[in-house]
Write a protein that holds these residues in place. Structure first.
Motif, PDB file in Angstrom:
ATOM      1  N   ASP A  36      39.665  -4.697 -26.470  1.00 43.69           N
ATOM      2  CA  ASP A  36      40.480  -5.557 -27.478  1.00 43.69           C
ATOM      3  C   ASP A  36      41.118  -6.571 -26.742  1.00 43.69           C
ATOM      4  O   ASP A  36      40.866  -6.837 -25.551  1.00 43.69           O
ATOM      5  CB  ASP A  36      41.359  -4.865 -28.598  1.00 43.69           C
ATOM      6  CG  ASP A  36      42.727  -4.097 -27.996  1.00 43.69           C
ATOM      7  OD1 ASP A  36      42.789  -4.576 -26.954  1.00 43.69           O
ATOM      8  OD2 ASP A  36      42.867  -2.907 -28.331  1.00 43.69           O
ATOM      9  N   HIS A  37      41.944  -7.587 -27.433  1.00 50.97           N
ATOM     10  CA  HIS A  37      42.408  -8.892 -26.754  1.00 50.97           C
ATOM     11  C   HIS A  37      43.312  -8.171 -25.508  1.00 50.97           C
ATOM     12  O   HIS A  37      43.693  -8.883 -24.284  1.00 50.97           O
ATOM     13  CB  HIS A  37      43.056  -9.570 -27.652  1.00 50.97           C
ATOM     14  CG  HIS A  37      43.596 -10.995 -26.829  1.00 50.97           C
ATOM     15  ND1 HIS A  37      44.782 -11.185 -26.020  1.00 50.97           N
ATOM     16  CD2 HIS A  37      42.707 -12.181 -26.986  1.00 50.97           C
ATOM     17  CE1 HIS A  37      44.364 -12.381 -25.757  1.00 50.97           C
ATOM     18  NE2 HIS A  37      43.448 -13.039 -26.276  1.00 50.97           N
ATOM     19  N   ASP A  38      44.065  -7.051 -25.696  1.00 49.84           N
ATOM     20  CA  ASP A  38      44.973  -6.687 -24.578  1.00 49.84           C
ATOM     21  C   ASP A  38      44.320  -5.700 -23.713  1.00 49.84           C
ATOM     22  O   ASP A  38      44.552  -5.516 -22.527  1.00 49.84           O
ATOM     23  CB  ASP A  38      46.048  -5.997 -25.340  1.00 49.84           C
ATOM     24  CG  ASP A  38      46.895  -7.126 -26.131  1.00 49.84           C
ATOM     25  OD1 ASP A  38      47.036  -8.052 -25.641  1.00 49.84           O
ATOM     26  OD2 ASP A  38      47.161  -6.578 -27.296  1.00 49.84           O
ATOM     27  N   ASN A  39      43.316  -4.693 -24.100  1.00 50.38           N
ATOM     28  CA  ASN A  39      43.251  -3.255 -23.527  1.00 50.38           C
ATOM     29  C   ASN A  39      41.641  -3.587 -22.820  1.00 50.38           C
ATOM     30  O   ASN A  39      40.708  -3.820 -23.358  1.00 50.38           O
ATOM     31  CB  ASN A  39      43.158  -2.335 -24.310  1.00 50.38           C
ATOM     32  CG  ASN A  39      44.658  -2.117 -24.957  1.00 50.38           C
ATOM     33  OD1 ASN A  39      45.498  -1.546 -23.965  1.00 50.38           O
ATOM     34  ND2 ASN A  39      44.963  -2.279 -25.985  1.00 50.38           N
ATOM     35  N   CYS A  40      41.783  -3.054 -21.514  1.00 49.57           N
ATOM     36  CA  CYS A  40      40.452  -2.796 -20.947  1.00 49.57           C
ATOM     37  C   CYS A  40      39.940  -1.498 -20.622  1.00 49.57           C
ATOM     38  O   CYS A  40      41.271  -0.698 -20.336  1.00 49.57           O
ATOM     39  CB  CYS A  40      40.666  -3.452 -19.558  1.00 49.57           C
ATOM     40  SG  CYS A  40      40.904  -5.140 -19.362  1.00 49.57           S
ATOM     41  N   LEU A  41      38.935  -1.051 -20.677  1.00 45.91           N
ATOM     42  CA  LEU A  41      38.355   0.167 -20.160  1.00 45.91           C
ATOM     43  C   LEU A  41      37.819  -0.031 -18.968  1.00 45.91           C
ATOM     44  O   LEU A  41      36.907  -0.763 -18.837  1.00 45.91           O
ATOM     45  CB  LEU A  41      37.984   1.219 -21.271  1.00 45.91           C
ATOM     46  CG  LEU A  41      37.411   2.491 -20.647  1.00 45.91           C
ATOM     47  CD1 LEU A  41      37.645   3.410 -21.891  1.00 45.91           C
ATOM     48  CD2 LEU A  41      35.840   2.555 -20.098  1.00 45.91           C
ATOM     49  N   GLU A  42      37.972   0.713 -18.089  1.00 44.65           N
ATOM     50  CA  GLU A  42      37.126   0.635 -16.659  1.00 44.65           C
ATOM     51  C   GLU A  42      36.802   2.128 -16.357  1.00 44.65           C
ATOM     52  O   GLU A  42      37.394   3.058 -16.182  1.00 44.65           O
ATOM     53  CB  GLU A  42      38.014   0.014 -15.539  1.00 44.65           C
ATOM     54  CG  GLU A  42      37.342  -1.005 -14.608  1.00 44.65           C
ATOM     55  CD  GLU A  42      38.200  -1.899 -13.881  1.00 44.65           C
ATOM     56  OE1 GLU A  42      38.480  -2.820 -14.358  1.00 44.65           O
ATOM     57  OE2 GLU A  42      38.537  -1.636 -12.678  1.00 44.65           O
ATOM     58  N   VAL A  43      35.397   2.126 -15.970  1.00 41.07           N
ATOM     59  CA  VAL A  43      34.930   3.506 -15.361  1.00 41.07           C
ATOM     60  C   VAL A  43      34.486   3.133 -14.148  1.00 41.07           C
ATOM     61  O   VAL A  43      33.475   2.205 -13.784  1.00 41.07           O
ATOM     62  CB  VAL A  43      33.776   4.006 -16.056  1.00 41.07           C
ATOM     63  CG1 VAL A  43      33.394   5.518 -15.898  1.00 41.07           C
ATOM     64  CG2 VAL A  43      33.922   3.839 -17.736  1.00 41.07           C
ATOM     65  N   LEU A  44      34.886   3.926 -13.126  1.00 45.16           N
ATOM     66  CA  LEU A  44      34.348   3.708 -11.620  1.00 45.16           C
ATOM     67  C   LEU A  44      33.552   4.975 -11.482  1.00 45.16           C
ATOM     68  O   LEU A  44      33.838   6.180 -11.771  1.00 45.16           O
ATOM     69  CB  LEU A  44      35.384   3.707 -10.874  1.00 45.16           C
ATOM     70  CG  LEU A  44      36.366   2.677 -10.605  1.00 45.16           C
ATOM     71  CD1 LEU A  44      37.342   2.746 -11.699  1.00 45.16           C
ATOM     72  CD2 LEU A  44      37.181   2.367  -9.295  1.00 45.16           C
ATOM     73  N   VAL A  45      32.420   4.901 -10.871  1.00 49.03           N
ATOM     74  CA  VAL A  45      31.593   5.899 -10.433  1.00 49.03           C
ATOM     75  C   VAL A  45      31.707   6.150  -8.931  1.00 49.03           C
ATOM     76  O   VAL A  45      31.830   5.213  -8.251  1.00 49.03           O
ATOM     77  CB  VAL A  45      30.148   5.581 -10.531  1.00 49.03           C
ATOM     78  CG1 VAL A  45      29.215   7.016 -10.195  1.00 49.03           C
ATOM     79  CG2 VAL A  45      29.580   5.375 -11.954  1.00 49.03           C
ATOM     80  N   VAL A  46      32.343   7.559  -8.600  1.00 48.23           N
ATOM     81  CA  VAL A  46      32.701   7.559  -7.073  1.00 48.23           C
ATOM     82  C   VAL A  46      31.913   8.679  -6.474  1.00 48.23           C
ATOM     83  O   VAL A  46      31.580   9.719  -7.213  1.00 48.23           O
ATOM     84  CB  VAL A  46      34.186   7.896  -7.251  1.00 48.23           C
ATOM     85  CG1 VAL A  46      35.045   6.831  -7.385  1.00 48.23           C
ATOM     86  CG2 VAL A  46      34.584   8.975  -8.244  1.00 48.23           C
ATOM     87  N   ARG A  47      31.711   8.455  -5.343  1.00 46.70           N
ATOM     88  CA  ARG A  47      31.064   9.824  -4.307  1.00 46.70           C
ATOM     89  C   ARG A  47      31.681   9.431  -3.015  1.00 46.70           C
ATOM     90  O   ARG A  47      31.926   8.391  -2.458  1.00 46.70           O
ATOM     91  CB  ARG A  47      29.570   9.262  -4.340  1.00 46.70           C
ATOM     92  CG  ARG A  47      28.888  10.297  -3.644  1.00 46.70           C
ATOM     93  CD  ARG A  47      27.328  10.057  -3.905  1.00 46.70           C
ATOM     94  NE  ARG A  47      26.748   8.998  -3.612  1.00 46.70           N
ATOM     95  CZ  ARG A  47      25.589   8.635  -3.291  1.00 46.70           C
ATOM     96  NH1 ARG A  47      24.576   9.567  -4.034  1.00 46.70           N
ATOM     97  NH2 ARG A  47      24.907   7.387  -2.998  1.00 46.70           N
ATOM     98  N   GLY A  48      31.970  10.897  -2.655  1.00 47.19           N
ATOM     99  CA  GLY A  48      32.152  10.829  -1.317  1.00 47.19           C
ATOM    100  C   GLY A  48      32.973  12.299  -1.190  1.00 47.19           C
ATOM    101  O   GLY A  48      32.815  12.952  -1.806  1.00 47.19           O
ATOM    102  N   LYS A  49      33.627  12.370   0.020  1.00 41.83           N
ATOM    103  CA  LYS A  49      34.346  13.704   0.179  1.00 41.83           C
ATOM    104  C   LYS A  49      35.512  13.892  -0.835  1.00 41.83           C
ATOM    105  O   LYS A  49      36.069  12.856  -1.346  1.00 41.83           O
ATOM    106  CB  LYS A  49      35.057  13.817   1.873  1.00 41.83           C
ATOM    107  CG  LYS A  49      33.946  13.790   2.774  1.00 41.83           C
ATOM    108  CD  LYS A  49      34.555  13.963   4.225  1.00 41.83           C
ATOM    109  CE  LYS A  49      33.625  14.060   5.235  1.00 41.83           C
ATOM    110  NZ  LYS A  49      34.099  14.287   6.579  1.00 41.83           N
TER     111      LYS A  49
END
Lengths: 90, 90, 90, 90
Positions: free
Chosen positions: C45-58
């Motif tokens: 919405d005008h204020d809120n963001c959702l962020e999804v990171l795909v992570v890989r590693g140890k």
């Protein structure tokens, strides 16, 4: 944001070589297309895919789409994460 | 970044109801999985999907995967955008 | 896939109006850029963001980047989901 | 889909070390948040990011957000691709 909504992510890992699996997952996603904002697909290696769906909707609906996807035969790992509700975000 | 690499995006719009189309597109993506960094899928409406692939590799390889996807029967719109080369980014 | 690797997602919800928050999150992501395959950003919405990171590693590295992001002041919700390990995918 | 809408993608490549660039791009995206469905961010190397925005709205609005992003100082490459209009998809 509407107060009774939840927002979350569904993470799936699966082998794309499983016959018709991708088509099944796509069909489910379209049945629930109003609840799915966006899907990110990453090719992990030659066999495995990771898919993250950003979902928003009533809690029951979000759980229903997650259950349908995660329980599809051939999905190795599936997880629903309810990250927030509209009420909390106020 | 390796100098002779290009980076780009392939944008596709298609109707997921076309029989086996999604499976064909997925199969092509896996044949070229080394060139595809990530794919974003957005449900535009009940029928139409937009898919954006971030591609990286040798120019010929990137064009090959783009051609294969865009020429698949049932894809309404397809476009390859070469955004940059490794050399330019230095 | 290398056996001692884990794959997962980090989900963040935050208000983009918090001063310099986005820049802090971006700086952390670049410090750990080798562990982050891709990031999907959705404007809720005008204020809120959702962020999804795909992570890989140890495992330790993946947890470190998740902790750094989730503990950043201004992040409302954060969750690390380890979906799979390379060993399990064999 | 509404007939006078267009759908497209905006692809940007930039160096995240440019001071405040990411914050400027984020601010622009939030000013136009209704037109941006989703954004995918890929770390190309230690310096360079590729960002793809899926945009939807009236043609003039979509061009405005694309121009604002592409003309931001520090963006190395930017390209708007109008992939389809609602009318064509019928």
């Amino acid at each position: 944001m509407i107060v009774d909504q939840v927002v979350g992510t569904v993470t799936l890992v699966y082998d794309h070589h499983v016959r018709l699996l991708n088509e099944k997952l796509t069909a489910i996603q379209h049945d629930f297309h109003r609840a799915i904002l966006s899907t990110l697909h990453v090719h992990l290696d030659h066999d495995n895919c990771l898919e993250v769906l950003v979902v928003r909707g009533k809690s029951a609906e979000v759980r229903k789409v997650a259950d349908a996807l995660i329980s599809t035969k051939g999905v190795k790992h599936g997880r629903l994460t309810i990250t927030t509700s509209g009420a909390e975000l106020k």
